[in-house]
Design an enzyme around this catalytic site. Structure first.
Site, PDB file in Angstrom:
ATOM      1  N   ASP A 101     -39.984  -9.754   5.187  1.00 47.97           N
ATOM      2  CA  ASP A 101     -40.743  -9.995   3.958  1.00 47.97           C
ATOM      3  C   ASP A 101     -41.965  -9.078   3.884  1.00 47.97           C
ATOM      4  OD1 ASP A 101     -39.391 -12.360   2.648  1.00 47.97           O
ATOM      5  OD2 ASP A 101     -39.733 -13.163   4.641  1.00 47.97           O
TER       6      ASP A 101
ATOM      7  N   ASP B 143     -39.960  -5.834  10.365  1.00 48.16           N
ATOM      8  CA  ASP B 143     -40.242  -7.134   9.769  1.00 48.16           C
ATOM      9  C   ASP B 143     -39.421  -7.202   8.480  1.00 48.16           C
ATOM     10  OD1 ASP B 143     -41.708  -9.583   9.109  1.00 48.16           O
ATOM     11  OD2 ASP B 143     -42.753  -8.333   7.648  1.00 48.16           O
TER      12      ASP B 143
END
Length: 220
Positions: A18, A16
């Site tokens: 953020d 991922d």
């Protein structure tokens, strides 16, 4: 009891963005706070709901009268792209990514591609060879579509992938894709109840690459 790091070898790593390899919390929360204030929302209660999910889905589930989720999400993306202050890499992330074979890792993010690219640049992190963004997956996290697409583009079976995540929606997406998960906690404001291995950041992590597979290890 803390879950130990997985000891098995993997074909590839999926990250991922953020909260996992960079922190854009301050920037994102400034844009979302301004938007929530205009909508008359309780900002403090609303902000924890924005992380790890596509903006359009966050807005859509509020079901606000007279609000076009697609148009509002686009406007929010534009606002976030203009505010790149305080975007920093998660500790150790740049060095960790640098040692991975380019064809064995990918980023799977709920952010639109343009926003993801400028945030990676602001954090001083590389663009991946395989990049799955909000435009690519039919369903956003917590659906597994993004992670499954990332594995497909890498040419690696989902169950042979290790996913790095930080948010509940992303963790659920990786689980649904059949992947092993490591949770990055640097941006967490409290303890997370999770059965997965957790690490604050990448400074104590090392990778063993034997030419065919990757193993995650604690740095000696």
């Amino acid at each position: 009891m803390t879950t130990p790091l997985p000891t098995r070898a993997f074909g590839g790593f999926l990250f991922d963005m953020d909260g996992t390899i960079l922190s854009s919390i301050a920037s994102a929360e400034r844009a979302w706070s301004a938007w929530a204030t205009r909508q008359g929302l309780d900002v403090a209660a609303f902000l924890p709901t924005i992380h790890g999910v596509q903006s359009v889905e966050t807005i859509r589930r509020l079901n606000l009268p007279g609000v076009d989720p697609v148009a509002e999400a686009h406007a929010l993306t534009e606002a976030e792209m203009l505010d790149l202050d305080d975007i920093v890499p998660i500790a150790g992330a740049a060095a960790f990514l640098a040692v991975l074979p380019p064809d064995r890792w990918a980023i799977v993010t709920s952010a639109p591609k343009r926003l993801a690219e400028v945030r990676l640049k602001a954090a001083g992190l590389p663009l991946p060879g395989v990049f799955v963004t909000a435009e690519d997956a039919e369903r956003s996290k917590p659906a597994p579509d993004g992670f499954l697409l990332g594995a497909k583009k890498l040419g690696i079976a989902p169950q042979d992938c290790l996913a790095f995540e930080d948010a509940p929606a992303g963790i659920a997406a990786a689980e649904a894709a059949g992947m092993t998960v490591v949770v990055i906690t640097e941006t967490h404001r409290g303890a997370m109840d999770t059965p997965h291995a957790t690490v604050a950041d990448y400074r104590d992590l090392a990778v063993e690459w034997d030419g065919a597979s990757l193993k995650l290890e604690h740095r000696v």
